[in-house]
Design a protein around this motif. Structure first.
Motif, PDB file in Angstrom:
ATOM      1  N   ASP A 249      32.679 -25.304   1.589  1.00 15.67           N
ATOM      2  CA  ASP A 249      33.787 -24.876   2.173  1.00 15.67           C
ATOM      3  C   ASP A 249      32.865 -23.651   3.026  1.00 15.67           C
ATOM      4  OD1 ASP A 249      35.924 -24.347   3.687  1.00 15.67           O
ATOM      5  OD2 ASP A 249      37.408 -23.772   2.182  1.00 15.67           O
TER       6      ASP A 249
ATOM      7  N   ARG B 231      34.440 -22.361   5.751  1.00 16.30           N
ATOM      8  CA  ARG B 231      35.787 -21.675   6.791  1.00 16.30           C
ATOM      9  C   ARG B 231      35.884 -20.304   6.098  1.00 16.30           C
ATOM     10  NH1 ARG B 231      40.500 -25.634   5.274  1.00 16.30           N
ATOM     11  NH2 ARG B 231      39.638 -25.269   3.170  1.00 16.30           N
ATOM     12  N   ASP B 232      36.520 -19.483   7.136  1.00 18.30           N
ATOM     13  CA  ASP B 232      36.550 -17.934   6.989  1.00 18.30           C
ATOM     14  C   ASP B 232      37.574 -17.611   5.723  1.00 18.30           C
ATOM     15  OD1 ASP B 232      34.933 -17.331   8.851  1.00 18.30           O
ATOM     16  OD2 ASP B 232      36.389 -17.296  10.455  1.00 18.30           O
TER      17      ASP B 232
END
Length: 254
Positions: A205, A207-208
């Motif tokens: 993953d 994402r931030d």
């Protein structure tokens, strides 16, 4: 009136809470930067598949998340299940299989996820035999991942409680030339496998994460605290003035 010991203690407490909220927000901003840097590094390493022989010369600390391509064959007699895994909320296992390269080296390969029902051969569900690896020479591609320490071995010796590559290597009696704490998370193979199980493990993953929203929440708490405390002090002062508790001279000088 707000300079008595009791009020000074109140001011210090309020200020310390506001400072703590701001500090927590700044820490989340810092964590966001670290996460973004990590994601950039992972994305860079995942970009190009590198030959197994090339990666043998790379420092061990720089191997995780590199994409590897290697030719060889699966050894179905050397497999182990990694327990306590899940896929979209379904409990199950990862199926690790030894992969013997054309040069004779051993590599642990995470071939993917199998449900608990498949492992237990529940009625009406294909048995684990249907998840056997492809026979013959194949070319596989995947990500190098580092295992976690502290896996416990099941009584029958065919399961580990955590993805502990070092223990898996020891249990299966393998002799990898690559860092033994690493395993391959399989993405693709040629020829492709004939069955849909095990299901490939999703990619990392990138994402931030929630750090920015958490930072916003902490900064909001700090702002609410500062404005709220100032409003309370102003309301108390006005109430004292209305009752005549504050001399007009003091009010004027303020």
């Amino acid at each position: 009136m707000f300079l008595t010991p009791r009020w000074i203690a109140s001011h210090l407490f309020a200020a310390s809470m506001i400072v703590a909220f701001v500090g927590a927000g700044l820490w989340q901003v810092e964590r966001l930067g670290e996460r973004q840097d990590e994601n950039d590094l992972v994305e860079l390493r995942m970009g190009v598949a590198e030959a197994y022989e090339t990666l043998l010369a790379v420092d061990s600390d720089e191997l995780e998340f590199r994409r590897i391509v290697v030719e060889g064959s699966f050894d179905a007699t050397a497999e182990i299940l990694i327990a306590n895994r899940s896929d979209e909320g379904t409990p199950g296992f990862w199926q690790w299989t030894n992969f013997v390269t054309t040069s004779g080296d051993d590599l642990l390969v995470n071939r993917g996820f199998v449900t608990r029902a498949v492992v237990l051969e529940t009625e009406g569900v294909p048995p684990l035999a249907d998840a056997r690896p492809t026979t013959g020479v194949v070319t596989i591609e995947g990500l190098l991942r580092r295992g976690l320490d502290g896996g416990r071995v099941a009584t029958n010796g065919d399961q580990l409680s955590r993805p502990d590559a070092l223990q898996a290597v020891e249990i299966l009696g393998l002799s990898p030339s690559l860092d033994a704490s690493l395993y391959i998370e399989l993405d693709a193979q040629d020829p492709p496998r004939a069955t849909p199980i095990p299901r490939p493990v999703p990619p990392p993953d990138l994402r931030d994460g929630p750090h920015l929203s958490y930072a916003f929440q902490w900064f909001t708490f700090a702002l609410i605290g500062a404005i709220g405390y100032a409003a309370i002090l102003l309301r108390i002062r006005r109430g004292d003035q209305a009752r005549g508790d504050v001399p007009h001279g003091i009010e004027a000088s303020a």
